[in-house]
Write an enzyme that holds these catalytic residues in place. Sequence first.
Site, mmCIF file in Angstrom:
data_model
loop_
_atom_site.group_PDB
_atom_site.id
_atom_site.type_symbol
_atom_site.label_atom_id
_atom_site.label_comp_id
_atom_site.label_asym_id
_atom_site.label_seq_id
_atom_site.Cartn_x
_atom_site.Cartn_y
_atom_site.Cartn_z
ATOM 1 N N LYS A 1 0.806 -1.226 0.000
ATOM 2 C CA LYS A 1 0.000 0.000 0.000
ATOM 3 C C LYS A 1 0.838 1.275 0.000
ATOM 4 O O LYS A 1 0.447 2.265 -0.609
ATOM 5 C CB LYS A 1 -0.930 0.012 1.211
ATOM 6 C CG LYS A 1 -2.027 -1.052 1.178
ATOM 7 C CD LYS A 1 -2.918 -0.906 2.409
ATOM 8 C CE LYS A 1 -3.975 -1.977 2.467
ATOM 9 N NZ LYS A 1 -4.893 -1.783 3.598
ATOM 10 N N ASP B 1 -10.063 2.530 2.863
ATOM 11 C CA ASP B 1 -10.154 1.915 4.201
ATOM 12 C C ASP B 1 -10.894 2.817 5.193
ATOM 13 O O ASP B 1 -11.724 2.341 5.980
ATOM 14 C CB ASP B 1 -8.755 1.608 4.748
ATOM 15 C CG ASP B 1 -8.105 0.421 4.040
ATOM 16 O OD1 ASP B 1 -8.843 -0.454 3.559
ATOM 17 O OD2 ASP B 1 -6.864 0.387 3.969
#
Length: 276
Positions: free
Chosen positions: A66, A100
């Site tokens: 990420k 997220d």
Amino acid sequence: MKTVFAVFGDPIEHSMSPKMHNAAFTYMGMDCEYHAFRVGRDSLHDALIGAKAMGFGGVNLTVPLKEEALNIVDADPLAARIGAVNTVDPGDGMRGYNTDGIGAKRALADAGVDVANARVLIVGAGGAARAISFQFANDSANITIANRTEKRACDLARDVSSVGTAHGTGLANLKDLIAQADILVNTTTLGMHPNTDQTIATSDDMHPDLTVFDIIYNPLETRLLKEAKIAGATAVNGVMMLVYQGAEAFRIWNGVEPPVDVMRDAVLEALGAQKP
Ligand code: ATR
């Protein structure tokens, strides 16, 4: 011809994303397939260029990719601030997003909890805490980050202060901090399978007006959430955060409303849980 979607990461075997997205594609009658690929940090650039060249419809990124993705994709402002990308649209200039935090916000909204103007205590200061604290600060929450390593909490709070109100501290006064909070979020690994007896707090630390959100989904009901129920607090598990981060990715790639219930049922089935 089928459009291919993917999640890249390492390890990747236990990712829920293929089941969740394939269930959504089937339900929507879309000629698409979603697969998991083991990709390490050194291969991420080539893998993303390959995905673009082969016309992939979308890519999710998980551990350990990420952060590295920021060097490769064109990150949107929130993902750039968070410092991590979990969703890539290869067809749209390799644009990168982080869904997220919005997943966490929607999971709480589902439980009837609004983060705007709430006093939110986030325990932990890793990647998940980063995404959630930036999103919630953006949504006008008043944030305290408490972490075992106090410096990490203070560093994160300083970064988050560029978008909202955030304060960093250690775990020494956790009981007092919980007494002053409306929402407690656990982003640490305490209580995750197989260490299911661990918890950041017990019922004596909590109050009935508190919402306790544990981002862990294995087990579905962690010790922390059991303690929350004993205290009469609202307990929210990590399943809907997982589902909504995927649903937001689905929306970004396909421009259509994601079938959230279908995605949730696929995740619960994969976890071996009863459908609600
Ligand atoms: P992620 O990126 O998934 O959020 P991470 O970066 O490994 O994961 O962060 C894990 C978090 O759990 C950290 O905040 C860690 O605290 P430290 O920064 O002090 O390492 C926290 N954590 C892990 N084990 C812990 C424990 N036994 N007690 C308290 N906090 C713990």
